[in-house]
Design an enzyme around this catalytic site. Structure first.
Site, PDB file in Angstrom:
ATOM      1  N   ILE A   1       0.866  -1.161   0.000  1.00 29.23           N
ATOM      2  CA  ILE A   1       0.000   0.000   0.000  1.00 29.23           C
ATOM      3  C   ILE A   1       0.914   1.227   0.000  1.00 29.23           C
ATOM      4  O   ILE A   1       2.060   1.154   0.439  1.00 29.23           O
ATOM      5  CB  ILE A   1      -0.990   0.027   1.192  1.00 29.23           C
ATOM      6  N   ASP A   2       0.418   2.333  -0.522  1.00 32.26           N
ATOM      7  CA  ASP A   2       1.244   3.532  -0.643  1.00 32.26           C
ATOM      8  C   ASP A   2       1.740   4.010   0.718  1.00 32.26           C
ATOM      9  O   ASP A   2       1.113   3.749   1.751  1.00 32.26           O
ATOM     10  CB  ASP A   2       0.441   4.667  -1.297  1.00 32.26           C
ATOM     11  N   GLN A   3       2.847   4.730   0.703  1.00 32.62           N
ATOM     12  CA  GLN A   3       3.441   5.243   1.938  1.00 32.62           C
ATOM     13  C   GLN A   3       2.446   6.075   2.749  1.00 32.62           C
ATOM     14  O   GLN A   3       2.368   5.950   3.966  1.00 32.62           O
ATOM     15  CB  GLN A   3       4.671   6.092   1.612  1.00 32.62           C
TER      16      GLN A   3
ATOM     17  N   THR B   1      -0.848   5.925   2.579  1.00 31.94           N
ATOM     18  CA  THR B   1      -2.046   5.165   2.923  1.00 31.94           C
ATOM     19  C   THR B   1      -1.810   4.419   4.223  1.00 31.94           C
ATOM     20  O   THR B   1      -0.803   3.729   4.376  1.00 31.94           O
ATOM     21  CB  THR B   1      -2.399   4.168   1.805  1.00 31.94           C
TER      22      THR B   1
ATOM     23  N   ARG C   1      -7.566   5.953  -5.999  1.00 32.60           N
ATOM     24  CA  ARG C   1      -7.290   7.390  -6.094  1.00 32.60           C
ATOM     25  C   ARG C   1      -7.674   7.945  -7.453  1.00 32.60           C
ATOM     26  O   ARG C   1      -8.318   8.999  -7.564  1.00 32.60           O
ATOM     27  CB  ARG C   1      -5.813   7.640  -5.801  1.00 32.60           C
TER      28      ARG C   1
END
Length: 307
Positions: A119-121, A123, A224
């Site tokens: 998962i994104d940093q 998030t 997103r």
């Protein structure tokens, strides 16, 4: 820094792979992969021949996990689940990267433990971690076959009144700036992507909606981009919404928290990996994050939380 340089000595001429296997206890495939990545040097020259020979003093760059005491919220013999805070990367981006979740994974469960997805940093939320190579294979197959149900929470701009079924192909932007090329857009040339959006609560005083997002495919930045496409961008998104100049400044880590708040109404991306549901070895699991995401949203927006 989690990456350190070890000074080693080979008293005889031997293959680099044999030396690393005996000296560091690595498998043959691990040695080949690390040599290919340029981790081994002799006389300040990087050895990129996986079957080359070494003798004498050498240097080897390796990952050494550093713990800050961050514990998983759920653990079994084969896997664990961390409830990651926003701002913590899952993996190091380079050898100069500071502490990441990978530090805790390796420190607590050993070298064969790995995050099975990303998962994104920015998030926050659940990250599923395998504790051994066998479970890693099984869990990654579950992800690739869409047998793991992922649900996210997001705070978005505007009023979403009804469920949305978004089916729009996603394509990486071709941009001369390689970092900007990580940005994704809706485009007929892209790969199929499918996201379900369910409104949970509308906050009329701030004209924003808390939604549950279920990605039925696994494209980069899928939730997103899909929400941005339907004119309900996630609050605090530093890439989808701001000007290209501000996107570049964010990627180059030039934006202060104050500027993030002014530009995007939040100091972080308001997206949270809320739950994971799957069956592993005939046992069903439904793990839900323990974080109060709404409270975290209002804190990041510097607003008074609702009653």
């Amino acid at each position: 820094m989690p990456f350190i340089t070890k000074k080693l000595h080979s008293p005889i001429r031997q293959t680099a792979i044999s030396f690393l296997m005996s000296e560091l206890g690595l498998s043959r495939s691990e040695c080949q992969r690390l040599i290919a990545r340029g981790r081994l040097t002799q006389n300040s020259i990087v050895m990129d021949d996986q079957f080359g020979y070494i003798e004498g003093d050498i240097e080897f760059i390796c990952f050494e996990a550093l713990s800050r005491g961050f514990k998983p919220m759920f653990v079994t013999n084969d896997f664990a689940i961390f409830d990651k805070p926003s701002g913590l990367s899952v993996h190091p981006h380079s050898r100069r990267s500071p502490y990441t979740l990978n530090d805790e994974i390796k420190y607590q469960f050993g070298d064969h433990a790995n995050a099975t997805h990303r998962i994104d940093q920015e998030t926050s939320g659940l990250v599923l971690v395998s504790r051994n190579k066998t479970s890693e294979t099984v869990l990654k197959k579950l992800f690739s076959s869409r047998a793991i149900t992922k649900r996210y929470l997001a705070m978005v701009k505007g009023h979403i009144e009804h469920d949305l079924d978004i089916r729009e192909p996603l394509f990486r932007i071709d941009h001369p700036n390689l970092l900007i090329s990580m940005v994704v857009k809706v485009d007929p040339k892209g790969k199929p992507a499918h996201t379900l959006i369910k409104p949970i609560r509308y906050f009329p005083e701030h004209d924003m909606t808390l939604v549950e997002a279920s990605p039925l495919t696994g494209r980069t930045h899928q939730i997103r981009v899909h929400l941005f496409h339907v004119k309900h961008p996630i609050i605090g998104d530093p890439v989808y919404g701001p000007s290209e100049e501000d996107v570049i400044r964010f990627i180059n880590k030039e934006l202060s928290e104050e500027e993030r708040l002014r530009i995007g109404s939040s100091t972080r991306l308001l997206l949270h990996a809320h739950s994971l549901e799957f069956t592993y070895e005939e046992e069903h699991y439904h793990i839900v994050s323990e974080k109060d995401f709404v409270a975290e949203c209002f804190e990041a927006m510097e607003l008074i939380p609702p009653l």
